[in-house]
Scaffold this active site. Structure first.
Site, PDB file in Angstrom:
ATOM      1  N   TYR A   1       0.842  -1.202   0.000  1.00 51.35           N
ATOM      2  CA  TYR A   1       0.000   0.000   0.000  1.00 51.35           C
ATOM      3  C   TYR A   1       0.876   1.252   0.000  1.00 51.35           C
ATOM      4  CZ  TYR A   1      -3.314   3.534   1.593  1.00 51.35           C
ATOM      5  OH  TYR A   1      -4.064   4.677   1.692  1.00 51.35           O
TER       6      TYR A   1
ATOM      7  N   GLU B   1     -11.896   6.198   4.296  1.00 49.65           N
ATOM      8  CA  GLU B   1     -11.319   7.135   5.275  1.00 49.65           C
ATOM      9  C   GLU B   1     -12.330   7.444   6.373  1.00 49.65           C
ATOM     10  OE1 GLU B   1      -8.266   7.798   5.531  1.00 49.65           O
ATOM     11  OE2 GLU B   1      -7.467   7.392   3.539  1.00 49.65           O
TER      12      GLU B   1
ATOM     13  N   TRP C   1      -5.615   2.520  10.182  1.00 45.10           N
ATOM     14  CA  TRP C   1      -5.815   2.299   8.755  1.00 45.10           C
ATOM     15  C   TRP C   1      -5.626   0.819   8.428  1.00 45.10           C
ATOM     16  CZ3 TRP C   1      -8.330   3.814   4.865  1.00 45.10           C
ATOM     17  CH2 TRP C   1      -8.002   3.380   3.574  1.00 45.10           C
TER      18      TRP C   1
END
Length: 198
Positions: free
Chosen positions: A29, A51, A59
């Protein structure tokens, strides 16, 4: 992970932002997605949703459930999610592949409906209109140099809220800006800064 930390060498010898090496799931990522310019209403809708779901969580929690979110939210097709009903919300609340938070699920449906009312490409143009001039931003050398909120993210959040979007505060808006490449917050010595390739 110290906020004073600069870029760290990974197993391959390349310097990366320290968070990009903090879990195996983060490496790809960090190297190939985060901070790369992302365009398209559907792609931006997905990131906006993720988000918002990340708010208050790590995250990594979201990243590990991304395929579950894509399945549950019909690959983040704006028309499909905009058409979700109360029964769909209940279905999502029972889906263990996602974060089961009613307010966030309802915000995703609401936000899809707002986007569906916009012209094609309008969400992309709106979000990108808040990208700051890179020349006016100092290059972060350590994690402590990376802000959580900026005047641009505050203005973007305010504009989105005015249009009816939910779960888009200044911190979430800045995380979106970082993830979608409106800003490049890779550290100065990170190989991925400026779109370096893995």
């Amino acid at each position: 992970m110290s906020a004073a930390a600069g870029a760290v060498a990974g197993p391959d010898g390349r310097l990366r932002c320290p968070w990009g090496l903090s879990a195996e799931d983060y490496v790809a990522y960090h190297d190939t997605e985060w901070g790369r310019p992302l365009h398209g209403d559907q792609a931006l809708f997905e990131r906006l949703c993720l988000e918002a779901f990340q708010s208050g969580l790590s995250w990594l929690t979201i990243l590990r459930r991304r395929e579950g979110f894509r399945s549950a939210f019909r690959d983040f097709s704006v028309p499909a999610v905009a058409a979700f009903t109360a029964a769909d919300v209940e279905r999502l609340l029972a889906d263990t592949g996602i974060i089961r938070n009613r307010a966030k699920i309802e915000a995703a449906v609401n936000n899809a409906r707002v986007i569906a009312s916009l012209a094609d490409g309008e969400l992309d143009a709106l979000i990108w209109s808040y990208a700051p001039d890179p020349a006016g931003r100092p290059v972060p050398r350590t994690l402590a140099d990376v802000p959580a909120v900026t005047p641009e993210s505050t203005a973007l959040a305010k504009d989105l809220k005015k249009r009816g979007f939910r779960f888009v505060g200044p911190t979430t808006a800045y995380a979106l800006m970082q993830a979608c490449g409106l800003v490049d917050d890779h550290l100065a010595d990170c190989f991925a800064r400026g779109g370096g390739t893995a």
